[in-house]
Design a protein around this motif. Structure first.
Motif, mmCIF file in Angstrom:
data_model
loop_
_atom_site.group_PDB
_atom_site.id
_atom_site.type_symbol
_atom_site.label_atom_id
_atom_site.label_comp_id
_atom_site.label_asym_id
_atom_site.label_seq_id
_atom_site.Cartn_x
_atom_site.Cartn_y
_atom_site.Cartn_z
ATOM 1 N N ALA A 1 16.034 10.137 3.614
ATOM 2 C CA ALA A 1 15.397 8.853 3.904
ATOM 3 C C ALA A 1 15.284 8.617 5.407
ATOM 4 O O ALA A 1 14.230 8.188 5.900
ATOM 5 N N SER A 2 16.337 8.907 6.151
ATOM 6 C CA SER A 2 16.274 8.663 7.595
ATOM 7 C C SER A 2 15.295 9.618 8.274
ATOM 8 O O SER A 2 14.587 9.232 9.211
ATOM 9 N N ILE A 3 15.219 10.849 7.787
ATOM 10 C CA ILE A 3 14.257 11.804 8.356
ATOM 11 C C ILE A 3 12.835 11.350 8.056
ATOM 12 O O ILE A 3 11.961 11.374 8.933
ATOM 13 N N ALA A 4 12.582 10.905 6.823
ATOM 14 C CA ALA A 4 11.239 10.450 6.453
ATOM 15 C C ALA A 4 10.844 9.209 7.248
ATOM 16 O O ALA A 4 9.682 9.068 7.653
ATOM 17 N N ARG A 5 11.789 8.289 7.476
ATOM 18 C CA ARG A 5 11.483 7.114 8.304
ATOM 19 C C ARG A 5 11.120 7.532 9.729
ATOM 20 O O ARG A 5 10.191 6.986 10.336
ATOM 21 N N SER A 6 11.832 8.509 10.266
ATOM 22 C CA SER A 6 11.518 9.007 11.608
ATOM 23 C C SER A 6 10.118 9.601 11.653
ATOM 24 O O SER A 6 9.380 9.407 12.615
ATOM 25 N N LEU A 7 9.773 10.314 10.592
ATOM 26 C CA LEU A 7 8.420 10.882 10.515
ATOM 27 C C LEU A 7 7.373 9.774 10.448
ATOM 28 O O LEU A 7 6.297 9.887 11.054
ATOM 29 N N GLY A 8 7.661 8.703 9.715
ATOM 30 C CA GLY A 8 6.724 7.573 9.631
ATOM 31 C C GLY A 8 6.499 6.920 10.978
ATOM 32 O O GLY A 8 5.361 6.631 11.371
ATOM 33 N N ARG A 9 7.588 6.698 11.718
ATOM 34 C CA ARG A 9 7.450 6.097 13.053
ATOM 35 C C ARG A 9 6.686 7.026 13.993
ATOM 36 O O ARG A 9 5.844 6.590 14.790
ATOM 37 N N ALA A 10 6.962 8.331 13.907
ATOM 38 C CA ALA A 10 6.274 9.291 14.773
ATOM 39 C C ALA A 10 4.788 9.390 14.419
ATOM 40 O O ALA A 10 3.952 9.602 15.307
ATOM 41 N N ALA A 11 4.473 9.243 13.143
ATOM 42 C CA ALA A 11 3.065 9.296 12.726
ATOM 43 C C ALA A 11 2.294 8.115 13.307
ATOM 44 O O ALA A 11 1.155 8.266 13.770
ATOM 45 N N VAL A 12 2.887 6.937 13.297
ATOM 46 C CA VAL A 12 2.230 5.766 13.894
ATOM 47 C C VAL A 12 2.061 5.970 15.398
ATOM 48 O O VAL A 12 1.016 5.651 15.967
ATOM 49 N N HIS B 1 -2.485 2.234 9.411
ATOM 50 C CA HIS B 1 -3.298 2.643 8.254
ATOM 51 C C HIS B 1 -3.675 4.124 8.326
ATOM 52 O O HIS B 1 -3.799 4.774 7.295
ATOM 53 N N ARG B 2 -3.846 4.660 9.527
ATOM 54 C CA ARG B 2 -4.133 6.097 9.658
ATOM 55 C C ARG B 2 -2.904 6.929 9.325
ATOM 56 O O ARG B 2 -2.993 7.975 8.688
ATOM 57 N N ALA B 3 -1.738 6.467 9.752
ATOM 58 C CA ALA B 3 -0.492 7.185 9.454
ATOM 59 C C ALA B 3 -0.159 7.088 7.970
ATOM 60 O O ALA B 3 0.313 8.052 7.355
ATOM 61 N N GLN B 4 -0.425 5.921 7.372
ATOM 62 C CA GLN B 4 -0.099 5.703 5.961
ATOM 63 C C GLN B 4 -0.952 6.579 5.036
ATOM 64 O O GLN B 4 -0.550 6.867 3.910
ATOM 65 N N ALA B 5 -2.079 7.062 5.516
ATOM 66 C CA ALA B 5 -2.945 7.918 4.696
ATOM 67 C C ALA B 5 -2.253 9.229 4.326
ATOM 68 O O ALA B 5 -2.624 9.872 3.335
ATOM 69 N N CYS C 1 11.321 11.322 -0.759
ATOM 70 C CA CYS C 1 12.423 10.399 -0.435
ATOM 71 C C CYS C 1 12.011 8.955 -0.699
ATOM 72 O O CYS C 1 12.141 8.086 0.160
ATOM 73 N N ASP C 2 11.491 8.717 -1.866
ATOM 74 C CA ASP C 2 11.019 7.407 -2.296
ATOM 75 C C ASP C 2 9.932 6.903 -1.347
ATOM 76 O O ASP C 2 8.919 7.557 -1.180
ATOM 77 N N THR C 3 10.131 5.782 -0.751
ATOM 78 C CA THR C 3 9.106 5.219 0.125
ATOM 79 C C THR C 3 9.569 5.171 1.585
ATOM 80 O O THR C 3 9.156 4.302 2.339
ATOM 81 N N SER C 4 10.403 6.079 1.965
ATOM 82 C CA SER C 4 10.972 6.056 3.310
ATOM 83 C C SER C 4 9.929 6.300 4.395
ATOM 84 O O SER C 4 10.003 5.717 5.474
ATOM 85 N N PHE C 5 8.953 7.163 4.132
ATOM 86 C CA PHE C 5 7.909 7.408 5.114
ATOM 87 C C PHE C 5 7.134 6.099 5.353
ATOM 88 O O PHE C 5 6.880 5.714 6.496
ATOM 89 N N ALA C 6 6.795 5.412 4.259
ATOM 90 C CA ALA C 6 6.064 4.148 4.369
ATOM 91 C C ALA C 6 6.897 3.093 5.087
ATOM 92 O O ALA C 6 6.379 2.304 5.879
ATOM 93 N N THR C 7 8.208 3.107 4.860
ATOM 94 C CA THR C 7 9.091 2.171 5.551
ATOM 95 C C THR C 7 9.079 2.450 7.056
ATOM 96 O O THR C 7 9.072 1.528 7.872
#
Length: 141
Positions: free
Chosen positions: A101-112, A119-123, A129-135
């Motif tokens: 979950a923490s790795i996926a959240r880091s990836l989400g922040r880096a994507a933004v 919205h581009r990162a969320q695509a 890891c559930d919705t951690s990337f979206a978080t």
């Protein structure tokens, strides 16, 4: 005859432990505490400096190494590739699942940060890891 056997038994009972302890001590008189490099530090059991601790080498945790590698994948390619690699690593090494979950959240922040818009990162979102990337994407806004 019986007293001779008893005397031999007592002698062995006293001598055998001493011999075993000494042979064990001699077997481990040279222990490489550092790496196998030529300049590795070798201490002897009788060394007066044996109580001095060796300098600990900075070792990184496996989840930190994985996070850095996936962030590099995200920067070089796209978040979808990084999330796919994350899922493969979680399947291959279940011991890292608690860090997913923490790795996926880091990836989400880096994507933004890479795309500049949530919205581009969320695509690239995947059910890793559930919705951690979206978080992570939402937290970066």
């Amino acid at each position: 005859m019986n007293s001779a056997a008893r005397r031999i038994g007592r002698t062995l009972a006293l001598v055998l432990p001493v011999v075993l302890v000494l042979s064990g001590t001699l077997a481990v008189t040279r222990v490489p505490w550092a790496s196998q490099a030529a300049d590795s530090q070798v201490l002897t059991a009788s060394s007066g400096t044996a109580a001095i601790k060796a300098q600990p080498q900075a070792r990184r945790a496996p989840q930190d190494i994985l996070r850095d590698r996936l962030l590099l994948d995200l920067q070089e390619k796209d978040p979808g590739v990084a999330l796919t690699h994350l899922q493969k690593e979680m399947n291959a090494r279940p011991s890292l699942a608690k860090h997913c979950a923490s790795i996926a959240r880091s990836l989400g922040r880096a994507a933004v940060a890479k795309y500049g818009a949530a919205h581009r990162a969320q695509a690239f979102s995947r059910p890793v890891c559930d919705t951690s990337f979206a978080t992570g994407v939402a937290a970066a806004q």
